[in-house]
Motif scaffolding. Structure first.
Motif, PDB file in Angstrom:
ATOM      1  N   LEU A 282       7.235  -7.055  -1.606  1.00 46.68           N
ATOM      2  CA  LEU A 282       6.020  -6.282  -1.374  1.00 46.68           C
ATOM      3  C   LEU A 282       4.957  -7.179  -0.747  1.00 46.68           C
ATOM      4  N   THR A 283       4.487  -6.816   0.430  1.00 49.05           N
ATOM      5  CA  THR A 283       3.472  -7.607   1.113  1.00 49.05           C
ATOM      6  C   THR A 283       2.087  -7.032   0.857  1.00 49.05           C
ATOM      7  N   GLU A 284       1.075  -7.778   1.229  1.00 48.47           N
ATOM      8  CA  GLU A 284      -0.296  -7.401   0.902  1.00 48.47           C
ATOM      9  C   GLU A 284      -0.735  -6.137   1.629  1.00 48.47           C
ATOM     10  N   ASN A 285      -1.851  -5.582   1.151  1.00 45.94           N
ATOM     11  CA  ASN A 285      -2.334  -4.288   1.658  1.00 45.94           C
ATOM     12  C   ASN A 285      -2.605  -4.276   3.146  1.00 45.94           C
ATOM     13  N   ASP A 286      -3.050  -5.402   3.698  1.00 43.33           N
ATOM     14  CA  ASP A 286      -3.443  -5.400   5.108  1.00 43.33           C
ATOM     15  C   ASP A 286      -2.290  -5.724   6.049  1.00 43.33           C
ATOM     16  N   ALA A 287      -1.047  -5.755   5.537  1.00 46.29           N
ATOM     17  CA  ALA A 287       0.104  -6.049   6.400  1.00 46.29           C
ATOM     18  C   ALA A 287       0.286  -4.934   7.417  1.00 46.29           C
ATOM     19  N   GLU A 288       0.419  -5.312   8.692  1.00 46.18           N
ATOM     20  CA  GLU A 288       0.618  -4.344   9.767  1.00 46.18           C
ATOM     21  C   GLU A 288       1.998  -4.558  10.382  1.00 46.18           C
ATOM     22  N   TYR A 289       2.792  -3.491  10.458  1.00 47.07           N
ATOM     23  CA  TYR A 289       4.136  -3.574  10.998  1.00 47.07           C
ATOM     24  C   TYR A 289       4.223  -2.816  12.315  1.00 47.07           C
ATOM     25  N   PRO A 290       5.229  -3.108  13.156  1.00 50.92           N
ATOM     26  CA  PRO A 290       5.360  -2.431  14.459  1.00 50.92           C
ATOM     27  C   PRO A 290       5.466  -0.921  14.319  1.00 50.92           C
TER      28      PRO A 290
ATOM     29  N   ARG B 268       2.348  -2.945 -11.289  1.00 48.01           N
ATOM     30  CA  ARG B 268       1.222  -3.180 -10.382  1.00 48.01           C
ATOM     31  C   ARG B 268       0.393  -4.373 -10.859  1.00 48.01           C
ATOM     32  N   THR B 269       0.142  -4.432 -12.157  1.00 42.56           N
ATOM     33  CA  THR B 269      -0.659  -5.530 -12.704  1.00 42.56           C
ATOM     34  C   THR B 269       0.015  -6.872 -12.465  1.00 42.56           C
TER      35      THR B 269
ATOM     36  N   ARG C 158       0.814  -1.214   0.000  1.00 38.30           N
ATOM     37  CA  ARG C 158       0.000   0.000   0.000  1.00 38.30           C
ATOM     38  C   ARG C 158       0.849   1.266   0.000  1.00 38.30           C
ATOM     39  N   SER C 159       2.054   1.194   0.573  1.00 38.34           N
ATOM     40  CA  SER C 159       2.890   2.387   0.729  1.00 38.34           C
ATOM     41  C   SER C 159       3.610   2.776  -0.560  1.00 38.34           C
ATOM     42  N   VAL C 160       3.693   1.854  -1.522  1.00 38.29           N
ATOM     43  CA  VAL C 160       4.407   2.158  -2.766  1.00 38.29           C
ATOM     44  C   VAL C 160       3.521   1.997  -4.002  1.00 38.29           C
ATOM     45  N   LYS C 161       2.330   1.493  -3.824  1.00 41.51           N
ATOM     46  CA  LYS C 161       1.464   1.151  -4.944  1.00 41.51           C
ATOM     47  C   LYS C 161       1.294   2.288  -5.939  1.00 41.51           C
ATOM     48  N   GLU C 162       1.004   3.481  -5.460  1.00 41.30           N
ATOM     49  CA  GLU C 162       0.721   4.605  -6.351  1.00 41.30           C
ATOM     50  C   GLU C 162       1.963   5.094  -7.104  1.00 41.30           C
TER      51      GLU C 162
END
Length: 286
Positions: free
Chosen positions: A252-260, A189-190, A178-182
């Protein structure tokens, strides 16, 4: 007989709050030492009432017996003990056993249970806050230059991340997609979004000019192993300092990845070297 009971009750509560202080200060004093401190703190209060001088003397005796004469240990123990006393007192004011129709021994026993449970939860949160504070030292601001874009990324250096690229042994970092997608080209991306979840990823789905910069990465977790695409980290620096360059590959991990600490990336443990060198440099400058 009444005085002996009062000393026993006060000693029990003193032991609870001293046990809390002993846990959060991480300086094991031993059960017998804590019990001795609890009794020493209870006796002056029961014998001389709640006057300021006896109460202060009782508190000082508890701290010195439980935590010793070392200044830092005594001060930290005193602070934790006061916190526990205020918390337990407030808790028992809100949740008073007498409101449940209890009295005598049952009320004392129930009060001890409430205080013990409340202080245990407070100790867990206290330690969690200390760990978050310590972990904050490993959160850094970085800048990643990839596919023609310069992307600011907050990262967390994880001492537990030992993942490496199998052929070169280069470190592997993880970035939330999510942090680099745009900032990624549409064809990248595809390709990333349509990668199969199982099996070795097909590198041919990426544009030819990119294939030399990517590698299949084997990820091993508690739940098993899986494959991912690793992108070579070209220009990735910590705090904009060229000397603190992050090397290796990133996944690159999925959109819902939560890090500390709300970070966008997890760095390989080798990055801790840069953080320590940076900390030493900052200390020398100050």
């Amino acid at each position: 007989m009444y005085g002996e009971v009062a000393i026993a009750v006060n000693s029990a509560f003193n032991y609870l709050i001293l046990s809390f202080a002993d846990k959060v200060c991480r300086r094991p004093a031993g059960k017998w030492r804590l019990l001795g401190a609890a009794v020493a703190g209870a006796c002056p209060v029961v014998l001389f009432g709640g006057a300021i001088v006896p109460t202060a003397a009782a508190f000082l005796a508890m701290i010195l017996i439980a935590f010793g004469l070392h200044r830092n240990a005594a001060l930290k123990g005193a602070g934790a003990t006061l916190t526990a006393a205020l918390f337990a007192g407030g808790l028992l004011t809100v949740v008073n056993p007498s409101e449940f129709g209890l009295g005598g021994t049952a009320a004392v026993f129930t009060s001890c249970l409430f205080a013990s449970g409340g202080l245990h939860m407070l100790a867990v949160r206290w330690r969690g806050a200390e760990e978050d504070s310590a972990a904050a030292d490993y959160r850094v601001e970085t800048e990643l230059e990839v596919f023609g874009s310069r992307i600011p990324i907050s990262a967390f250096a994880d001492s537990g991340n030992a993942c490496t690229e199998p052929l070169s042994g280069a470190p592997v970092h993880f970035i939330a997609y999510r942090s680099v997608k745009e900032h990624l080209p549409k064809e990248i991306r595809t390709a990333v979004e349509n990668l199969p979840r199982e099996g070795v990823p097909d590198l041919s789905v990426f544009p030819p000019e990119v294939r030399g910069q990517i590698r299949p990465i084997r990820l091993r977790t508690v739940g098993g192993s899986t494959w991912a695409i690793g992108f070579r980290a070209g220009s990735w620096t910590i705090g904009g300092t060229e000397n603190a360059r992050i090397s290796g590959y990133f996944v690159l991990t999925e959109n819902d990845a939560e890090y500390p600490l709300g970070a966008d990336a997890i760095l390989h443990r080798s990055s801790l070297i840069h953080l320590k060198e940076r900390g030493s440099t900052d200390a020398d400058r100050s």
